[in-house]
Design a protein around this motif. Sequence first.
Motif, PDB file in Angstrom:
ATOM      1  N   ASN A  13       0.813  -1.222   0.000  1.00  0.00           N
ATOM      2  CA  ASN A  13       0.000   0.000   0.000  1.00  0.00           C
ATOM      3  C   ASN A  13       0.844   1.269   0.000  1.00  0.00           C
ATOM      4  O   ASN A  13       0.350   2.342   0.315  1.00  0.00           O
ATOM      5  CB  ASN A  13      -0.968   0.006   1.189  1.00  0.00           C
ATOM      6  N   VAL A  14       2.148   1.156  -0.315  1.00  0.00           N
ATOM      7  CA  VAL A  14       3.031   2.323  -0.391  1.00  0.00           C
ATOM      8  C   VAL A  14       3.553   2.452  -1.822  1.00  0.00           C
ATOM      9  O   VAL A  14       4.144   1.513  -2.360  1.00  0.00           O
ATOM     10  CB  VAL A  14       4.209   2.202   0.592  1.00  0.00           C
ATOM     11  N   ASP A  15       3.334   3.605  -2.400  1.00  0.00           N
ATOM     12  CA  ASP A  15       3.825   3.892  -3.752  1.00  0.00           C
ATOM     13  C   ASP A  15       5.020   4.831  -3.630  1.00  0.00           C
ATOM     14  O   ASP A  15       4.892   5.979  -3.208  1.00  0.00           O
ATOM     15  CB  ASP A  15       2.713   4.536  -4.578  1.00  0.00           C
ATOM     16  N   ALA A  16       6.216   4.332  -3.989  1.00  0.00           N
ATOM     17  CA  ALA A  16       7.445   5.117  -3.895  1.00  0.00           C
ATOM     18  C   ALA A  16       7.856   5.678  -5.245  1.00  0.00           C
ATOM     19  O   ALA A  16       9.008   6.083  -5.419  1.00  0.00           O
ATOM     20  CB  ALA A  16       8.566   4.252  -3.307  1.00  0.00           C
TER      21      ALA A  16
ATOM     22  N   GLU B 174      -5.337   2.856   1.213  1.00  0.00           N
ATOM     23  CA  GLU B 174      -6.023   2.183   2.306  1.00  0.00           C
ATOM     24  C   GLU B 174      -5.589   0.722   2.357  1.00  0.00           C
ATOM     25  O   GLU B 174      -5.457   0.050   1.335  1.00  0.00           O
ATOM     26  CB  GLU B 174      -7.540   2.279   2.131  1.00  0.00           C
ATOM     27  N   VAL B 175      -5.404   0.214   3.566  1.00  0.00           N
ATOM     28  CA  VAL B 175      -4.722  -1.063   3.737  1.00  0.00           C
ATOM     29  C   VAL B 175      -5.498  -2.232   3.157  1.00  0.00           C
ATOM     30  O   VAL B 175      -4.960  -3.023   2.361  1.00  0.00           O
ATOM     31  CB  VAL B 175      -4.422  -1.305   5.230  1.00  0.00           C
ATOM     32  N   VAL B 176      -6.766  -2.404   3.531  1.00  0.00           N
ATOM     33  CA  VAL B 176      -7.475  -3.638   3.172  1.00  0.00           C
ATOM     34  C   VAL B 176      -7.626  -3.806   1.667  1.00  0.00           C
ATOM     35  O   VAL B 176      -7.251  -4.851   1.106  1.00  0.00           O
ATOM     36  CB  VAL B 176      -8.833  -3.716   3.895  1.00  0.00           C
ATOM     37  N   PRO B 177      -8.153  -2.822   0.924  1.00  0.00           N
ATOM     38  CA  PRO B 177      -8.254  -3.028  -0.529  1.00  0.00           C
ATOM     39  C   PRO B 177      -6.891  -3.182  -1.191  1.00  0.00           C
ATOM     40  O   PRO B 177      -6.745  -3.951  -2.152  1.00  0.00           O
ATOM     41  CB  PRO B 177      -8.993  -1.778  -1.018  1.00  0.00           C
TER      42      PRO B 177
END
Length: 1338
Positions: free
Chosen positions: A174-177, A223-226
């Motif tokens: 869930n992290v876009d770097a 968001e974590v779940v999706p």
Amino acid sequence: MAVILSTDQASGARGVQHSMVHTRRAAVEQPPLLRPRRRSLTQSAGDSTNTTVRVLHYNDLYARIEAAQAFGKACTGADETAGICFGGMARLVTAARAARGGGGGSSPLPTLTLDAGDVSSGTLWGVVYPGRNITARLQALVGVDAMFEAGLPALTAYLTALNASGIPALGGCNVDAGLEPALAGLIRKWAVKSVGGVQVGILGYVTTDTRSLTATGGLRFAEVVPAMQACVAEFQKEHPGVKLLIALGHAGYEVDQQVAAQVPGLALVVGGHSQTFLYGTTGLERGPPLVAGDASSGQAPQGPYPTLVNGPTGDMVPVVQAGSLSRYLGQIDITVNGAGRLLSATGAPILLGGAGSSHPVERDAAALAAIAEAAAPVRALESQVIGTLPAELSAAPAVMLTGEAPLGNLICDAMMWYMRNTSALAPDACLINGGAARASLPAGNVTMAAVLTALPFSNTLVVKRLRGLAVISALETGLSSTVLGAGGGVPSTGEFPQVGGLRFRWQPAAGPQQRLRSVEVFNASAGAWAPLQPCAWYAVLTNDYLASGGDHYASFGAADALTSNGVAKSLVVQEYIKAAMPALPYSGSVARSARCNATAGVACTAAPPWAASPAAAAAASCPVSLTLLHYNDVHSRLDPQTASASPCSPAEDAAGGCYGGMARIAAFVKSVRQQQQGDAAAAAAALVLNAGDMTLGSLYDVAHNDRRTSAAAQNAVGEDAFVLGSHEFDFGLDALVAYLRLLRAPVLVANLNASARPDLAALVRPYTVVELGNTGVRAGIVGWTDPEGQFTSKVAPVLLTPVLPAVQSAVAALKAEYGPLVNIIIGLSHAGLDQDGAVAAAVGDLDVIVGGKDQVFMYGTGNGTRGPALTVGSDSSGQRATLPYPTLGDSAVVEGKEVPMVQAFYAGRYVGRFTLNFTAAGDATGWAGNPVLMGGNRSASPIPPDPAVRQLILQFAGELTAAAAEVIGVSDVTLSGARPAIRMAEVPLGNAVCDGLRAYLRTYDTTIGSMISASSSSSTSAGGLATDVCLLNSGSFRANINQGTITTGGIYSVLPFGNSIAVVNVTGAQLLASLENSVSATDWTDPPGRFAQVSGVAFSYDPAAPVGARLLSAALRPGSDQSQSQQTPINPCAHYLVLTNDFMSTGGDGYADLAAAPKIDSLKLSLEVAFMDYVRGLQGAPLMSGVYQRILRCENSTVPGCPAARALNATCPAAAPLPSTSPAPSPAPSSSSGGGNGAASPPPSPPPTGGAGAGPASSPPPPPGGSSIQADTGVGGTPPSPSPATASQSPPPPSSGASRPPPAPPGNSAGNSALCGWGLVWLVFRALVSAGVVQLLL
């Protein structure tokens, strides 16, 4: 090893909250109530392709490279020698190496080691090594297999070092770097590890709060779940051969559970960020003792390890965390099949303790060498001078805990300065606890080490949104120590408020909770002070300990968080001192807090502005909407039940035909709370109230009389208050104390005098005060229970006193303690509507009464109104209401006031939802609501059960399944124990049990064969005992024996009290008197449990005759039940052996004549075990029973078999001597020997004249025809399916005033002065009860 991205900053870290240190409160010694054990899950049988993998994990290390004391303070060499240090990387290395050695066999288990983030910041190690090279080096020594730290340049260096060590940094799900090229190749979505020949996929996620907690540059967070759902799907597409998937997250315990519940394909979720300590099978057991031999020193967990969550495919998914600060290393062994499906999970956190702990772990030499090599610059920084002070800033308790302290001013100013310079959110004020500082700062040069010594707890900064009322509550909490008003003493607890941006005046001579005289807030933009506005909102800065409600700061705990900055308070103070060089102006008080009339120039008014008058108090309060969620008389029905309140099979539940269960209640409560939390602007709150009698009705309580299953479920629901019902006492006071120690909610009983048991008195209080969510408004809750429990359960030697005076006293004490700002008062009762109505009439301050005991179904307007359809589409399936919801009671002391009274039936089938709107003055302006059916998906009100709570209960059920499922016999018909029938007439169930017990005793191997009855019908077989009569109170029967197979669990449900068989030698006159007692209440609408089911005797009675003259005839029936010609008149002067239970034999249920008779005390036979042995002895033959005219209810002369007139000789001309073969009287069983309506309890000593308990009870039983309140079913019985026929069993409601309860009988606490008729009978009866002659069972 894999590590997960995390959130902390180079300059700070999240802290740890521990009241033991912050409050300076001594640990209370408590015995271990639950045996700690490794929690295990087994989902199905495996096969030869199964693989077991051990997963080691830790989280939220916060740069604790070196060991620390129990709650974060850095350890010295002397501390290590003393054995009081925990954790540190050197112990972590040792523990991980030992755990990789295998599961106890010769072959080590394949092992993964996972780091769930927040490793670096929190101590000077993180400051000296912002690139974390020492951390990465030590992680390699730990053996980590598969992090995200703040400050992007330092993070890049750290992740580079990790990659060089072969440790992938995860979090990319869930992290876009993409906008941070330097990090783009360092943050991965997943890693694949080969463990013991098994490919394991590890997928990482990070909290979205990272955006507001630290500098994240161009990183973007989804968001974590999706994001995890998409990530797992992508992984499975790219790696179809990898079946075992583990999620590694740093987003907190709640998010971890959401991931487990909603992301398919996961076998395990390993988490961090919330620093959650999980332990034991229920989350009730304390962790390993931090001090060897002191069980109470173990850390209290926040949930079980592992926490089992029902995944999207129906399989359970374990969720784990391991606290924080490297105090523990989590260890969980998971077994998967060839498809990667989890089959089992078992494990526990390992304490990394010093020599003085219950689990010492040596420090690894290589790790110690690496730390020593890197320590020099850390030690140099510790001694670096960061500023100067003109005078010492004392942290002495006499300074910090009694008034304004310059050190407290410095800390708050530093926190305010930091937030205003680093955040868009500028707090209005700061409030911290005086106990947060533990050492003085010296005059002259101040070093970093001095600051760390002064502030050792690693607490972090939190900003909460509070109403002015909540600020007042917080300040009053801080000023509440009684020592402060006792001549200038020093409190032993650390809650005294140190502030910034606030100033207040307080009066020590006033009572606690009423000491404030004024509060002002500094308006920075205007440069002036202004009075605090009670209903205005303020941003208040505090530490994470107070923010969670520590030191009893409930108003902080209930408030919404505006921001939770990860920076440590100690590092903020260091930066502030540096910025304020060359000198700091902290040499004395600046009147932020001032004692009235004791501080120069400070004079105070007699009362604060908000309490100067009733009008001022009303203006200072705030309107609020309060929702009460309530249930009562659950009676251990923790699992779903059928419409008849019998246990529901898994198939029936899956088909949607079941109701209730604590998992449904938990899900419903959670949904209501989430709705209210979602609207931050709404002045609304919800309280969860349990109106008593959680106990007795299923095998859970029989197996664990400390009621650990109920306690775990109640804690999971999150109750705000609990009142004891009579049945809570059924297993004796020792078991009750063990139960209450497991509960987190306050336990309320105003009319309990527990002075004879100080351990119980410490756990029960008359009232409590609660914060109503984020509204700033507080409400009082006063509890009371039915005093008749003194005679129906095992209450002695403590006393249940009359209700009304106890409630009046409790309300007066509450108002005296908290003053006019607590003007909403809720009654929580387990005394029944008659007594609740009397309280509503006489106590004008009560606004609503939440009740229990009657088990009445209230709904709509009452009068037969149908509740929600039990079967959707069939309105006629809805249960008929007896009374309206709410039922109103008229106040006799406040003109025009109506007090709503509510109940919610029983067995957890409904949760009442009652919403009241209050004015600023605390006056209720309106209400609305109804009970909500906790239905299955076939009902009109489907409530999906909370999977975690369901699994929590199921793990206890698993312990009982094998024993309860043993088939011991068969019955061709259903033998019903339903009331009221069993409490007023002969029923086949009573005949079967009494006949069976007498038959069993005839073959029981005993040495008292010489003791025979004086009756000519008695005979004794070799080693056995023949009794003449069986008398069992109907209250001891609590369920049916259903048609079909009979199981041990079924018998335990029928006879759940754990009573013993007693045999007494009575005269015929005593036997006749006992039968007369049996029928003394058969005219009541819902008779009590004294009515006897019998064997060996036949009798008739007239329920309309006067009490004491109802028995018409009685005779022994020694032969066939079909032949009345064999009946033998009872000779009042002869002696007979009567089989009964230990409750009745000691006078329970009013059987004083049985208590006066000699007893055989050598049997030691459990009632239910004896009956089970009898059923087994039938060897498959069906249990036979019917109705044999043993008991005739002669309501008119036309009933066949009834005598035309009373024909009894019930007296003996002279006292009959005992035969020489009769035994000597034996002592009555102790109060711990039997169970409740059916529980052994010797008659209490009569109270002293004029003392507690003297005088008539606050509410007598209803007189003939005098009560229209009737439960649809009895506790433990089988309630009828809702139908018109069922409704007709209840008497009609009053013809007028349908919303009113039925009138109380004459002579009760409502105040009738005319003592005639029933009232006079009642007073005589109560006098007999008080004298110990009569006992009553309701």
